[in-house]
Structures are given as structure tokens and as C-alpha cells.
Design an enzyme around this catalytic site. Structure first.
Site, short mmCIF file in Angstrom:
data_model
loop_
_atom_site.label_atom_id
_atom_site.label_comp_id
_atom_site.label_asym_id
_atom_site.label_seq_id
_atom_site.Cartn_x
_atom_site.Cartn_y
_atom_site.Cartn_z
N LYS A 241 0.86 -1.19 0.00
CA LYS A 241 0.00 0.00 0.00
C LYS A 241 0.89 1.23 0.00
O LYS A 241 2.05 1.16 0.44
CB LYS A 241 -0.88 0.00 1.26
CG LYS A 241 -2.10 0.90 1.15
CD LYS A 241 -3.26 0.25 0.41
CE LYS A 241 -4.39 1.21 0.18
NZ LYS A 241 -5.58 0.56 -0.39
N ASP B 35 -7.00 4.46 -4.61
CA ASP B 35 -7.68 4.32 -3.31
C ASP B 35 -8.30 5.70 -3.05
O ASP B 35 -8.52 6.48 -4.00
CB ASP B 35 -6.69 3.91 -2.20
CG ASP B 35 -7.39 3.51 -0.90
OD1 ASP B 35 -8.00 2.44 -0.85
OD2 ASP B 35 -7.35 4.29 0.07
P1 NDP Z 1 -13.03 7.95 -2.80
O1 NDP Z 1 -11.98 8.96 -2.52
O2 NDP Z 1 -13.50 7.77 -4.20
O3 NDP Z 1 -14.31 8.19 -1.88
C1 NDP Z 1 -14.24 8.22 -0.49
C2 NDP Z 1 -15.55 8.82 -0.01
O4 NDP Z 1 -15.64 8.70 1.40
C3 NDP Z 1 -15.66 10.29 -0.33
O5 NDP Z 1 -16.99 10.61 -0.63
C4 NDP Z 1 -15.20 10.94 0.96
O6 NDP Z 1 -15.70 12.25 1.15
C5 NDP Z 1 -15.80 10.00 1.96
N1 NDP Z 1 -15.10 10.10 3.24
C6 NDP Z 1 -13.77 9.99 3.45
N2 NDP Z 1 -13.50 10.17 4.76
C7 NDP Z 1 -14.70 10.42 5.36
C8 NDP Z 1 -15.08 10.67 6.69
N3 NDP Z 1 -14.17 10.74 7.66
N4 NDP Z 1 -16.40 10.86 6.96
C9 NDP Z 1 -17.31 10.81 5.97
N5 NDP Z 1 -17.01 10.57 4.68
C10 NDP Z 1 -15.72 10.36 4.39
O7 NDP Z 1 -12.44 6.56 -2.23
P2 NDP Z 1 -12.92 5.08 -2.55
O8 NDP Z 1 -14.37 5.05 -2.78
O9 NDP Z 1 -12.00 4.53 -3.57
O10 NDP Z 1 -12.54 4.36 -1.18
C11 NDP Z 1 -13.46 4.27 -0.08
C12 NDP Z 1 -13.03 3.16 0.85
O11 NDP Z 1 -13.00 1.92 0.14
C13 NDP Z 1 -11.63 3.31 1.47
O12 NDP Z 1 -11.63 2.74 2.78
C14 NDP Z 1 -10.75 2.46 0.55
O13 NDP Z 1 -9.57 2.03 1.19
C15 NDP Z 1 -11.72 1.32 0.30
N6 NDP Z 1 -11.41 0.52 -0.90
C16 NDP Z 1 -11.35 1.09 -2.13
C17 NDP Z 1 -11.08 0.32 -3.25
C18 NDP Z 1 -11.12 0.89 -4.63
O14 NDP Z 1 -11.05 0.09 -5.58
N7 NDP Z 1 -11.25 2.17 -4.81
C19 NDP Z 1 -10.75 -1.12 -3.13
C20 NDP Z 1 -10.95 -1.65 -1.78
C21 NDP Z 1 -11.22 -0.84 -0.72
P3 NDP Z 1 -15.05 13.51 0.40
O15 NDP Z 1 -15.67 13.51 -0.96
O16 NDP Z 1 -15.46 14.66 1.26
O17 NDP Z 1 -13.58 13.28 0.40
#
Ligand code: NDP
Length: 451
Positions: free
Chosen positions: A125, A165
Site C-alpha cells: 500500500k 484508493d
Molecule cells: P473515494 O476517494 O472515491 O471516496 C471516499 C468517499 O468517502 C468520499 O466521498 C469521501 O468524502 C468519503 N469520506 C472519506 N473520509 C470520510 C469521513 N471521515 N467521513 C465521511 N465521509 C468520508 O475513495 P474510494 O471510494 O476509492 O474508497 C473508499 C473506501 O474503500 C476506502 O476505505 C478504501 O480504502 C476502500 N477501498 C477502495 C477500493 C477501490 O477500488 N477504490 C478497493 C478496496 C477498498 P469527500 O468527498 O469529502 O472526500
């Protein structure tokens, strides 16, 4: 003292400040206790001690120039945790909260997740404490290029293959791949999550969200249930959340929530596909805040709270929870409220979104609980399929990739069930995922001798 306890104690002692990493190590190690009894050869070979120590950790300066001409400096990371079963593989996160503890927890989880997919991928990572919010495209490009100016020497298609991510999507992968290609003078599958035009795979953007819903559907099926007419709470509004919503709609469920780091939206009518398209345009193109959703569609917007706080405070009923935002977003109090409000299934799209207290509450209340390393493995699995297509210099169709993803998710579910049953705790997906993922890696490490 058991080997597991001594490994946990040592991790705490040598890296005292790394609380997220400790949390991940404790969660995995405690469920591995019975493997140490059944496999004394693992203990003798020091597998437990070795698996918590990354193969290599790289930390580096990322200097870049903002649009006002000022010099900025961030810190970059790549933790190459374990390559026993394949090249290191795992995403890059750009978020101001990023530090070594968070990257190590994610890299450690990734080892077992990647093993569960049954594809030949090790765990790693990386990322940076860079905040992409409010930055211009030019600034994002400058940052990505500077990040790759150092990272390129540590990665390669047979060595380490990063992906996206939080904060790293198609745009960032494009800038980083373009820069790698320029300085290495080679067009090779060194990153996944690429755009279709230059070696990406169909279904990769959808894969984590779709896979999480496929996994939840498998869990529900063990009780003769499915998504039809179920009320589903989703958190996050990014890549994973968006495609989880799309798949839930396809399976007949109704999604009632999303959030970003500024607000939560509750839409009791359901976030249908038109509304989901609006959300995608809002977050992926305009890069706006989620409160704009409430200006367009009849819904409730609660500023400054996440989905789980709002569900607890307002006593909102639901059947299924899909946390898709970030680590530790559901604490014990919120978990108890979810159970009270009718939640019977939790599938984690995010990595480690439930605190240990929350996990305990789900398990004690017989909630179908799918931990992230199993439920969200569809993303990295499809990255593995992207690597295969790059190596073969072929592109598979959308249906072909989606079908492989579905089969992989069903197999992961089966591996978790089989391992939990083999160790006398059938249906404990935490134990099942950890043991199934670990056993394969431990056997490979054993075969290599002490390296
Ligand atoms: P993105 O950056 O596309 O989206 C993350 C979302 O979560 C955003 O809307 C963000 O808000 C919101 N967010 C982040 N922190 C907080 C918080 N503290 N409170 C409320 N909302 C929050 O990331 P992903 O969708 O890619 O990833 C989301 C999760 O999934 C992570 O844990 C990642 O590690 C996991 N994951 C992702 C994979 C992938 O293929 N992308 C694969 C496996 C796991 P804002 O828009 O304000 O930043």
C-alpha cells in the site's frame, strides 16, 4: 506465552504510535491462534513474526509547485508488505490523514485480501499526506508527477503494481502512468485502474462496489434472503459507494443514504439510478460537496455528521449496511443502534470501517458481518484481471470481466465459510477470511525458507 500474544506485544513495543496498524494486527492475529496449534511448523519457521514486518518500507519527500508558484512539500509512502504469492499489489491513498500507521494497516490487510482472491498478488500500500480537495488539475498533475519521480524506482509490473484508493482515481492514475511511461520509456502494466484507452480493464471502476454487493448477496443467501425491497444504508459518495448503489438498485434494494466528509444525505425515497448518475457527475466531474444533492432532490441533509451518526440519532430503520467511506467510521455506539434499527447484514466496502467494539456487537447479535478484506476484495481482484490482460495484451469484454468478478466473490465467500467451518466457527467471516488468506501465504513462506 502464546506466539500470537508475543507477536502482538512486540508490534506494540517496536512501533508504539501506530494505532491503526496495531488494530489491524490484533484483529488478524487473534483469529489465527488456532492455526498456530494446528501448524507447529508455522511457529517453528517464525511465520507469525515475519508476516507483521514489511518486506520493505519507503518514505520520501514529494516537492511540487502550486499554481501561485509556491513550493509545497508532502510525504510519500510505499509499504511493500509481503510478496510470497506474487508481486506487491495495493492502492495509493492521497489524503491529509495519511501516515505510516495507516499505510501499514492497509498494506497488512491487503496481504490477506489478495490471497483470498486466489490470484497471484502480494500485499502492499502507499500514498501521501496530500489533500487533492480544492486543487486545480495542474496542481494535481504536478503532485502526481513529483510522486512518481521517486516511486518509479521501487515499482514494476513484476515487482509492485500500485492502484487507486481514496483520493486517487482515473485522473491521478493517468498522470502517474503517463509520467512513469516517460521516464522509464516503457508502456507496461505497472499501475492498475488505468483508463480503457491505455490498458485499463472494463469493470475495474465498478469492481469494488459491485463486488461488495455480490458478497453481501452471498451472505444473505445463507439465510434464504436477498436484496429485493431491502432498505440499504451506504456511506461515502466516492468510487466504492457509487457502484455499490448502482448494483443494489439492480438487485432490487433501496439505498437511503450517502455521505462525504462534510455532510450526510438521507433520501427515504431511494437513490435510484438517475439520482446516482447525478451523484457521479457531482463527485467525479464537478468535484462538489454532497449537500448539493439536497438542493436537487427531496431529501434531508445533515451537515458535519456521517451516515451512522445520523441513523443512530434519528432512529432510521434499515436492513443492510454498506460502509464505503473510511476506517473506523462505525463505532460501538453506532453498531448497537444499527442492530436496534433492524440491520441484519453489514458488508464492508471500505477498509476496516468498523471499530473492534462494533465488530463485537455485530457478531454477538448474529448480524451477517463481512469484513472488508473479504467483502471489498473485488476491486483488487479485477486489478489482477487487468494485470492478466496487460500481460496477454488482450482486452476481455465487460460481461467476461463481470462474470469473473462474480465467480471470484462467490469463491471468496466459500473460502471464508469453509475455513470458519474447518476451525469450528462456521459463519464467522472474520475468522474465515483471516485463516483462509493466511494459510496460503504461510505455506508459500514456509517453502522459501528463511527469507
Ligand atoms: P473515494 O476517494 O472515491 O471516496 C471516499 C468517499 O468517502 C468520499 O466521498 C469521501 O468524502 C468519503 N469520506 C472519506 N473520509 C470520510 C469521513 N471521515 N467521513 C465521511 N465521509 C468520508 O475513495 P474510494 O471510494 O476509492 O474508497 C473508499 C473506501 O474503500 C476506502 O476505505 C478504501 O480504502 C476502500 N477501498 C477502495 C477500493 C477501490 O477500488 N477504490 C478497493 C478496496 C477498498 P469527500 O468527498 O469529502 O472526500
Amino acid at each position: 506465552m502464546s506466539v500470537i500474544k508475543s507477536v502482538i506485544d512486540k508490534v506494540k513495543q517496536v512501533d508504539p504510535g501506530q494505532k491503526e496498524f496495531h488494530q489491524a494486527v490484533i484483529e488478524v492475529m487473534e483469529t489465527l491462534e488456532p492455526t498456530a496449534e494446528r501448524h507447529p511448523e508455522f511457529v517453528k519457521a517464525g511465520i507469525y513474526e515475519r508476516i507483521v514486518e514489511p518486506e520493505r518500507t519507503v518514505m520520501f519527500r514529494v516537492p511540487w509547485v502550486d499554481s501561485k508558484g509556491e513550493v509545497m512539500v508532502n510525504r510519500g509512502f510505499r509499504v511493500q508488505f509481503n510478496n510470497a504469492i506474487g508481486p506487491f499489489k495495493g492502492g495509493l491513498r492521497f489524503h491529509p490523514s495519511v501516515n505510516l500507521s495507516i499505510i501499514k494497516f492497509l498494506g497488512f490487510e491487503q496481504i490477506f485480501k489478495n490471497s483470498l482472491t486466489s490470484l497471484p498478488m502480494g500485499g502492499g500500500k502507499g500514498g501521501a499526506d496530500f489533500d487533492p480537495k480544492g486543487k486545480s488539475d495542474g496542481e494535481i498533475m504536478n503532485f502526481c508527477q513529483s510522486f512518481m519521480r521517486e516511486l518509479y524506482r521501487h515499482i514494476g509490473p513484476e515487482t509492485d503494481v500500485p492502484a487507486g484508493d481514496i483520493g486517487v482515481g482515473g485522473r491521478e492514475i493517468g498522470y502517474m502512468f503517463g509520467y512513469y511511461k516517460k521516464i522509464r520509456n516503457e508502456h507496461t502494466g505497472v499501475l492498475t485502474g488505468k483508463s480503457l484507452e491505455y490498458g485499463g480493464s472494463l469493470i475495474r471502476p465498478e469492481a469494488t462496489g459491485y463486488g461488495t454487493v455480490y458478497f453481501a448477496a452471498e451472505m444473505l443467501a445463507t439465510r434464504g434472503l436477498d436484496f429485493k425491497n431491502k432498505l440499504v444504508a451506504v456511506s461515502g459518495a466516492g468510487n466504492v459507494a457509487q457502484y455499490a448503489i448502482e448494483k443494489v438498485n439492480e438487485m432490487g434494494g433501496r439505498v437511503i443514504s450517502v455521505c462525504d466528509s462534510s455532510a450526510t444525505i438521507i433520501d427515504e425515497q431511494g437513490i435510484d439510478n438517475d439520482k446516482c448518475c447525478y451523484l457521479m457527475e457531482l463527485k467525479n466531474v464537478r468535484r462538489g460537496r454532497v449537500n448539493e444533492y439536497a438542493d436537487k432532490y427531496e431529501s434531508v441533509c445533515v451537515e458535519g455528521k456521517n451516515v451512522w451518526d445520523v441513523i443512530r440519532e434519528q432512529g432510521i430503520k434499515l436492513d443492510i449496511a454498506l460502509p464505503c467511506a473510511t476506517q473506523n467510521e462505525i463505532d460501538g455506539e453506532n453498531a448497537a443502534a444499527l442492530v436496534k434499527n433492524g440491520c441484519m447484514c453489514v458488508a464492508e466496502g471500505a477498509n476496516m470501517p468498523s471499530t473492534p467494539d462494533a465488530v463485537k456487537i455485530f457478531q454477538e447479535n448474529n448480524v451477517l458481518y463481512g469484513p472488508g478484506k473479504a467483502a471489498n476484495a473485488g476491486g483488487v481482484a479485477t486489478s489482477g484481471l487487468e494485470m492478466s490482460q496487460n500481460s496477454l495484451k488482450l482486452s476481455w469484454t465487460r460481461e467476461e470481466v463481470d462474470n469473473r468478478l462474480l465467480i471470484i466473490m462467490k469463491n471468496i465467500h466459500k473460502s471464508c465459510m469453509d475455513a470458519s467451518e474447518a476451525y469450528g466457527k462456521k459463519g464467522d467471516y472474520v475468522m474465515g477470511a483471516n485463516i483462509a488468506g493466511f494459510t496460503k501465504i504461510a505455506k508459500a513462506m514456509l517453502a522459501y525458507g528463511v527469507v
